[in-house]
Design an enzyme around this catalytic site. Structure first.
Site: not given
Ligand SMILES: [Zn+2]
Length: 422
Positions: A132, A166-167
């Site tokens: 990820d 994004e996180e």
């Molecule tokens: Zn991700």
């Protein structure tokens, strides 16, 4: 011929599906460099929080420049740059490949010298954030190299978008890029190699509301008052909001997109609390931050109305602050980008992939909110966000071929129609 002596593969596509086949083969030829890219990227930490991606984005920029590609930076916070790079020409089909450069923080139990040293062992690549989504980024860079050599200008363009933030929701990341870049906003499709597992293609995402609830009460001495105060009130609010899980929704129009049990339900998490001053003082204020996720078929307004009505009936002094919201977002299973993912998973692995509602949020929802059909398909992150996170090299190569095939089909207009006609 293109400039490095490879035959130009974009200019002379003779039959439907040929470009996809050629790109898949080229990406497979790059397998060693693909694994090496994962390895190098794990060694450049960019945990979020705090989400500083400057060192990592410098690495990405260097890779793109080495492939002969120009880059544009979009940043509101200099520590959270976003990089956009375009291969091909601006007209014709335009496909965005998007990936985020921040990762979850390394777990405390995984020493930095292990977490940030990608170990390749028994067909696995270990490292914090490898699933990820370092692996997905390595696929993007590999495809960028292949496409830059392939002379695809006769067919259209691929826009590479490397995001930050994004996180933590994407406001300074994909959302900023979508606001600022015409090239990205005008895309016909978006493909994201974020963690999913090759058996699943993310075609939809739940909605969410991040909320802050504050409670207030009169301060007093603990010796003279029992069972009262802002913290007790906050606990009451948390209990009242927990039953949001029973909210009902209109039947969603999901077609062939599968919804797991948790994707169908509302979830409520009290993720952070604060308040009070001392054990012997009745707390005068307290606050909780909540994450409410809700299924396709429900709206932000419905959820907020339900939250407000529960606060009103809880009989405490409470105020509500909305931190961030996101509506559920769906790309139909029939959209070429989703259908092409399913088709290429079948060709590469021989098994059926299922379009699904993702439970976790990704940058994909932001592209869908701008009307861009989006699919999320990346390797499985084993031990996700934990100690010994790893991806399998086999699956990495499979996903890379799937992405190459999807890009090939979408660039080659006939591929899109073929998929549409099925
Ligand atoms: Zn991700």
């Amino acid at each position: 011929m293109s400039r490095d002596g490879h035959p130009a593969i974009g200019a002379s596509v003779a039959r439907p599906g040929e470009l996809a086949e050629r790109l898949r083969a080229r990406v497979l030829d790059e397998r060693r460099s693909l694994v090496a890219l994962c390895h190098e990227m794990v060694a450049i930490p960019s945990p979020n929080p705090p989400g500083d991606t400057t060192a990592f984005s410098a690495y990405v920029t260097k890779q793109l420049k080495a492939a002969g590609l120009a880059t544009t930076v979009h940043a509101r916070d200099p520590r959270k740059p976003n990089i956009v790079s375009i291969v091909g020409r601006p007209d014709g089909p335009r496909i965005v490949l998007c990936g985020h450069m921040d990762t979850f923080p390394r777990p405390d139990a995984w020493a930095p010298e292990d977490a940030y040293r990608a170990r390749v062992e028994d067909g696995r690549i270990y490292g914090t954030g490898v699933g990820d989504m370092r692996a997905g980024l390595a696929i993007m860079l590999t495809l960028a190299k292949v496409l830059a050599r392939a002379d695809i200008a006769a067919l259209g363009s691929v826009v590479l978008v490397f995001t930050s933030d994004e996180e933590s929701g994407g406001a300074l990341g994909a959302e900023l890029v979508l606001q600022e870049s015409d090239a990205v906003r005008g895309a016909d499709a978006c493909l994201i190699g974020d963690q999913s597992g090759v058996a699943e293609v993310g075609a939809a995402e739940k909605g969410f509301c991040w909320l802050r609830v504050r409670t207030t009460a009169e301060q007093g001495h603990a010796a003279y008052r029992a069972g009262s105060g802002a913290i007790v009130a906050l606990a009451e609010v948390a209990r009242a909001l927990a039953d949001l899980v029973d909210l009902q929704r209109a039947p969603p129009e999901l077609g062939a997109i599968r919804e797991s049990d948790i994707a169908r339900r509302v979830t409520v998490n009290v993720g952070r609390v604060s308040g009070g001053r001392a054990p012997n003082l009745v707390a005068s204020s307290a606050a909780a931050e909540l994450d409410v996720r809700f299924p396709v078929g429900m709206t932000v307004d419905e959820v907020l109305a339900a939250v407000r009505s529960r606060l009103a009936t809880a009989d405490v002094q409470a105020s509500l602050e909305v931190i961030r919201t996101s509506e559920p977002a769906v790309t139909a299973a029939e959209e070429p980008v989703v259908a092409a993912c399913v088709e290429h998973v079948r060709r590469v692995t021989g098994s059926e992939a299922q379009p699904v509602v993702r439970v976790g949020a990704s940058d994909g929802r932001l592209f869908r909110h701008y009307g861009i059909p989006t699919a999320v398909c990346g390797p499985t992150p084993h031990n996700f966000a934990g100690v010994d996170e790893f991806v399998e090299v086999r699956e990495l190569l499979e996903v890379a071929q799937v992405h190459a095939g999807v890009v090939g089909d979408l660039l080659e207009g006939s591929g899109v129609q073929r998929v549409r006609a099925r």
